[in-house]
Design an enzyme around this catalytic site. Sequence first.
Site, PDB file in Angstrom:
ATOM      1  N   CYS A 111       0.831  -1.227   0.000  1.00  0.00           N
ATOM      2  CA  CYS A 111       0.000   0.000   0.000  1.00  0.00           C
ATOM      3  C   CYS A 111       0.855   1.264   0.000  1.00  0.00           C
ATOM      4  CB  CYS A 111      -0.942   0.005   1.190  1.00  0.00           C
ATOM      5  SG  CYS A 111      -1.996  -1.441   1.250  1.00  0.00           S
ATOM      6  N   HIS A 248      -3.292   7.179   2.526  1.00  0.00           N
ATOM      7  CA  HIS A 248      -3.743   5.888   2.023  1.00  0.00           C
ATOM      8  C   HIS A 248      -5.137   5.602   2.571  1.00  0.00           C
ATOM      9  CE1 HIS A 248      -4.209   1.772   1.069  1.00  0.00           C
ATOM     10  NE2 HIS A 248      -3.910   1.315   2.279  1.00  0.00           N
ATOM     11  N   ASN A 278     -10.372   0.073  -0.440  1.00  0.00           N
ATOM     12  CA  ASN A 278      -8.913   0.192  -0.290  1.00  0.00           C
ATOM     13  C   ASN A 278      -8.251  -0.340  -1.557  1.00  0.00           C
ATOM     14  OD1 ASN A 278      -6.227  -0.285   0.329  1.00  0.00           O
ATOM     15  ND2 ASN A 278      -6.648  -1.162   2.349  1.00  0.00           N
TER      16      ASN A 278
HETATM   17  N1  ACO Z   1     -19.402  -8.960   7.686  1.00  0.00           N
HETATM   18  C1  ACO Z   1     -19.993  -9.340   8.824  1.00  0.00           C
HETATM   19  N2  ACO Z   1     -19.289  -9.806   9.888  1.00  0.00           N
HETATM   20  C2  ACO Z   1     -17.945  -9.891   9.758  1.00  0.00           C
HETATM   21  C3  ACO Z   1     -17.279  -9.510   8.580  1.00  0.00           C
HETATM   22  C4  ACO Z   1     -18.065  -9.038   7.517  1.00  0.00           C
HETATM   23  N3  ACO Z   1     -17.529  -8.641   6.331  1.00  0.00           N
HETATM   24  N4  ACO Z   1     -15.953  -9.716   8.756  1.00  0.00           N
HETATM   25  C5  ACO Z   1     -15.779 -10.195   9.989  1.00  0.00           C
HETATM   26  N5  ACO Z   1     -16.982 -10.297  10.598  1.00  0.00           N
HETATM   27  C6  ACO Z   1     -17.270 -10.758  11.945  1.00  0.00           C
HETATM   28  C7  ACO Z   1     -16.239 -11.724  12.459  1.00  0.00           C
HETATM   29  O1  ACO Z   1     -16.532 -13.036  12.051  1.00  0.00           O
HETATM   30  C8  ACO Z   1     -16.367 -11.538  13.940  1.00  0.00           C
HETATM   31  O2  ACO Z   1     -17.489 -12.258  14.384  1.00  0.00           O
HETATM   32  P1  ACO Z   1     -17.455 -13.013  15.813  1.00  0.00           P
HETATM   33  O3  ACO Z   1     -17.279 -11.932  16.828  1.00  0.00           O
HETATM   34  O4  ACO Z   1     -18.793 -13.672  15.848  1.00  0.00           O
HETATM   35  O5  ACO Z   1     -16.292 -13.939  15.755  1.00  0.00           O
HETATM   36  C9  ACO Z   1     -16.707 -10.058  14.093  1.00  0.00           C
HETATM   37  O6  ACO Z   1     -17.211  -9.636  12.819  1.00  0.00           O
HETATM   38  C10 ACO Z   1     -15.501  -9.213  14.461  1.00  0.00           C
HETATM   39  O7  ACO Z   1     -14.426  -9.564  13.587  1.00  0.00           O
HETATM   40  P2  ACO Z   1     -13.039  -8.839  13.663  1.00  0.00           P
HETATM   41  O8  ACO Z   1     -12.128  -9.335  12.605  1.00  0.00           O
HETATM   42  O9  ACO Z   1     -12.550  -8.892  15.085  1.00  0.00           O
HETATM   43  O10 ACO Z   1     -13.493  -7.378  13.273  1.00  0.00           O
HETATM   44  P3  ACO Z   1     -12.903  -6.018  13.730  1.00  0.00           P
HETATM   45  O11 ACO Z   1     -13.850  -5.368  14.655  1.00  0.00           O
HETATM   46  O12 ACO Z   1     -11.449  -6.114  14.120  1.00  0.00           O
HETATM   47  O13 ACO Z   1     -12.960  -5.219  12.363  1.00  0.00           O
HETATM   48  C11 ACO Z   1     -11.526  -4.526  10.563  1.00  0.00           C
HETATM   49  C12 ACO Z   1     -12.240  -5.704  11.233  1.00  0.00           C
HETATM   50  C13 ACO Z   1     -12.566  -3.557  10.060  1.00  0.00           C
HETATM   51  C14 ACO Z   1     -10.709  -5.040   9.402  1.00  0.00           C
HETATM   52  C15 ACO Z   1     -10.638  -3.873  11.655  1.00  0.00           C
HETATM   53  O14 ACO Z   1      -9.753  -4.814  12.217  1.00  0.00           O
HETATM   54  C16 ACO Z   1      -9.850  -2.734  11.155  1.00  0.00           C
HETATM   55  O15 ACO Z   1     -10.348  -1.640  11.028  1.00  0.00           O
HETATM   56  N6  ACO Z   1      -8.568  -3.006  10.872  1.00  0.00           N
HETATM   57  C17 ACO Z   1      -7.707  -2.053  10.230  1.00  0.00           C
HETATM   58  C18 ACO Z   1      -7.049  -2.762   9.136  1.00  0.00           C
HETATM   59  C19 ACO Z   1      -7.501  -2.331   7.788  1.00  0.00           C
HETATM   60  O16 ACO Z   1      -8.302  -1.448   7.588  1.00  0.00           O
HETATM   61  N7  ACO Z   1      -6.881  -2.973   6.844  1.00  0.00           N
HETATM   62  C20 ACO Z   1      -7.079  -2.617   5.501  1.00  0.00           C
HETATM   63  C21 ACO Z   1      -6.090  -3.265   4.650  1.00  0.00           C
HETATM   64  S1  ACO Z   1      -4.465  -3.099   5.154  1.00  0.00           S
HETATM   65  C22 ACO Z   1      -3.854  -1.665   4.616  1.00  0.00           C
HETATM   66  O17 ACO Z   1      -4.314  -1.102   3.660  1.00  0.00           O
HETATM   67  C23 ACO Z   1      -2.702  -1.080   5.289  1.00  0.00           C
END
Ligand code: ACO
Length: 321
Positions: A111, A248, A278
């Site tokens: 990225c 980004h 993204n």
């Molecule tokens: N739809 C519905 N539910 C979902 C989805 C989805 N697409 N994806 C995951 N879930 C569920 C999971 O199964 C989990 O359920 P459970 O509690 O029953 O086990 C629950 O949602 C929480 O999952 P987490 O993975 O813990 O979700 P989190 O709250 O951490 O959010 C996210 C995920 C949005 C990716 C978060 O970690 C974040 O903002 N991370 C930043 C990283 C990022 O944005 N990366 C982008 C790419 S990297 C880059 O460009 C640098």
Amino acid sequence: MGTRIIGTGSCLPETVVTNDDLSRIMDTSDEWISSRTGIRQRHLVREETTAGMSAEAARRAMDNAGITAQDIDLIIVGTVTADHVLPSCACEVQAAIGAEHAVAFDINAACSGFMFALNIAHAYLQTGTYKTALVIGAETLSKIMDWNDRSTCVLFGDGAGAVVLQLSSQGGVLAFDQGSDGVKGGVLSCVNRTNNNPLVETSKELGYVHMDGQEVYRFAVTTVPASVIRTVRAAGLSVEDIDYFALHQANVRILQAVAKRLKAPEDKFPISLDRCGNISAASVPILLDEMNRKGLLKPGMKIAMSGFGGGLTWASAVLEW
Ligand code: ACO
């Protein structure tokens, strides 16, 4: 002599896929995706290619700069999703636009790829070796996603953005900051090249993008503000002097957290991720092109840009428009 961006361009695939569209093919919802990420839709390729979108973004950037392909002597593409191992995406762009005098190559900094490419072009131009560069960030990430992993595939989109960077005696790029942390490479990975030689037995199954989302979040909200502050200071400015932060486009919550840590108003952080998702290396140049075409960028304005992602890698720049 310095360097300045004299033109921008971008190209997105025709097909728009909304969160509701995704909810019809997997167990997700618009509410889950948009509340956690700010993403409402993304563009995904059907027939479009990384090189094809790169070439179109490059044509639009050259048009915006008022130059022709004959003027280009350097092409660098930041990408992790070139269409082939060989030839490089940059060489395909060179052929497509007819930039016969250019030297062309790709770089992989995930990225941060566009920002790394911009810094490389800036350094080359400053040596006097080249005068006019096309710097491109382009991805077709949808082809390396695991479409059974709803926690990653909903985040990403496809597209390309380009800028023309030229030697200049005034304004332009004021400072850069770059870094890498290979020890944390496993946080965001895509392991899909197997050993094909006859001496070993390996799985022929392709790997897909794997992400530890919470670890990426922690990395981004600490590393990006620190990198931006170092770059702003190296440019002899303070955070209050910056008119826009073109960062980004990973996640709106990351942008909000960075704004808070920089004590900068959120309206200085333009957003395209709501419509594009993204797009890794392509996100910063696509955002910059949107800002340019909307007329947001005025001569003399100070812009901070920052990319961050797999590797791990990060890179920031401050420029005077
Ligand atoms: N739809 C519905 N539910 C979902 C989805 C989805 N697409 N994806 C995951 N879930 C569920 C999971 O199964 C989990 O359920 P459970 O509690 O029953 O086990 C629950 O949602 C929480 O999952 P987490 O993975 O813990 O979700 P989190 O709250 O951490 O959010 C996210 C995920 C949005 C990716 C978060 O970690 C974040 O903002 N991370 C930043 C990283 C990022 O944005 N990366 C982008 C790419 S990297 C880059 O460009 C640098």
